[in-house]
Design a protein around this motif. Structure first.
Motif, short mmCIF file in Angstrom:
data_model
loop_
_atom_site.label_atom_id
_atom_site.label_comp_id
_atom_site.label_asym_id
_atom_site.label_seq_id
_atom_site.Cartn_x
_atom_site.Cartn_y
_atom_site.Cartn_z
N LEU A 77 3.10 1.42 -13.88
CA LEU A 77 4.30 1.70 -13.11
C LEU A 77 5.22 0.49 -13.45
N ALA A 78 4.84 -0.75 -13.19
CA ALA A 78 5.49 -2.03 -13.38
C ALA A 78 6.60 -2.03 -12.35
N VAL A 79 6.37 -1.82 -11.22
CA VAL A 79 7.39 -1.56 -9.87
C VAL A 79 8.16 -3.04 -9.74
N LYS A 80 9.19 -2.92 -9.64
CA LYS A 80 10.10 -4.13 -9.39
C LYS A 80 10.61 -4.32 -8.06
N LYS A 81 10.92 -5.81 -7.70
CA LYS A 81 11.27 -5.82 -6.25
C LYS A 81 12.74 -5.43 -5.65
N ALA A 97 1.27 0.80 0.98
CA ALA A 97 1.25 -0.78 1.35
C ALA A 97 1.18 -1.43 0.08
N LEU A 98 0.18 -1.03 -0.83
CA LEU A 98 0.56 -1.72 -2.45
C LEU A 98 1.95 -1.58 -3.06
N LEU A 99 2.58 -0.28 -2.99
CA LEU A 99 3.94 -0.24 -3.51
C LEU A 99 4.69 -1.09 -2.74
N ALA A 100 4.85 -1.01 -1.31
CA ALA A 100 5.84 -1.67 -0.68
C ALA A 100 5.68 -3.22 -1.04
N ALA A 101 4.83 -3.79 -1.17
CA ALA A 101 4.65 -5.24 -1.48
C ALA A 101 5.38 -5.54 -2.85
N GLN A 105 11.87 -0.78 -1.16
CA GLN A 105 11.63 0.11 -0.01
C GLN A 105 10.99 1.35 -0.53
N VAL A 106 10.03 1.84 0.17
CA VAL A 106 8.99 2.98 -0.12
C VAL A 106 9.25 4.05 1.16
N THR A 107 9.39 5.20 0.67
CA THR A 107 9.35 6.46 1.47
C THR A 107 8.13 7.23 1.01
N ALA A 129 6.70 -3.70 6.57
CA ALA A 129 7.85 -3.47 7.00
C ALA A 129 9.02 -2.49 6.38
N ASN A 130 8.66 -2.63 5.13
CA ASN A 130 9.48 -1.60 4.37
C ASN A 130 8.94 -0.55 3.58
#
Length: 221
Positions: A77-81, A97-101, A105-107, A129-130
């Motif tokens: 997915l190469a998630v970016k900040k 939790a992994l995605l949030a790091a 923002q994660v919903t 927290a996010n």
């Protein structure tokens, strides 16, 4: 002290023996697997199995997916900040939790209220927290934060819901496991232009379907 050392050794073994051999070589993902404590997201009675190469029951007929599967999807997915992420199927909260790091923002949407409550508590205890957990059927889409840069379906669906695809930004990526047993395919679907998508098939697997997953159309003669 000994149990802590055992957990750290088990975590190291998980990364080296299960996850690297599955072509997960992105150092940011591997580092994250050390930073986010998987054992804190499993039911207490299963903590000894937190790093095993199997699905872990978390109650209500649901499971945590295999660590290598979650890690591979996270890498692809190469998630970016700057990314805004939707997860469908919170489960224990570990994937959130992994995605949030990695994201802004994660919903995360969970259809089973009891699991949503536990996951929210797990995320809070881990200092995440996010990421926020909502109760609902995320397979219908989640318009409150749409459109999204990344959507993760944490479980199998026989077919991809159009409602979710429609909530991807152009350039956005969706990860899901699509199909019915015995043939399911982990896929990354990218929105290349409005209402236009390309699909990358990653690997075959079999995992439990999410509740309320849409069924393929059946034709009757």
């Amino acid at each position: 002290m000994e149990s802590t050392l055992n957990f750290e050794q088990a975590r190291f073994n998980m990364v080296e023996q299960q996850i690297r051999p599955w072509d997960v070589l992105d150092t940011s993902v591997l580092d994250l697997l050390f930073a986010v404590k998987r054992e804190e997201f499993v039911p207490a009675e299963s903590r000894a199995l937190a790093f095993a190469d199997l699905e872990l029951p978390i109650g209500h007929g649901q499971v945590m997916l295999q660590p290598k599967l979650e890690a591979r999807l996270l890498q692809e997915l190469a998630v970016k900040k700057t990314d805004k992420v939707l997860e469908v199927g919170t489960g224990s909260g570990y994937m959130a939790a992994l995605l949030a790091a990695k994201a802004a923002q994660v919903t995360s949407v969970e259809i089973i209220p009891e699991l949503a409550k536990t996951a929210a508590a797990n995320l809070k205890a881990a200092g995440v927290a996010n990421a926020r957990v909502e109760v609902g059927d995320g397979l219908q889409g989640w318009s409150a934060g749409a459109p999204y840069d990344v959507i993760v379906v944490s479980g199998a669906v026989p077919v991809l819901p159009e409602a979710l695809l429609g909530q991807l930004k152009v350039g956005g990526r969706l990860a899901a496991i699509v199909g019915t047993a015995p043939v399911m395919e982990a896929q990354i679907v990218t929105c290349t232009a409005p209402h236009t998508y390309s699909t990358l098939n990653l690997f075959e697997t079999v995992v439990p379907a999410l509740q309320n997953a849409p069924q393929p159309s059946t034709f009757r003669f």
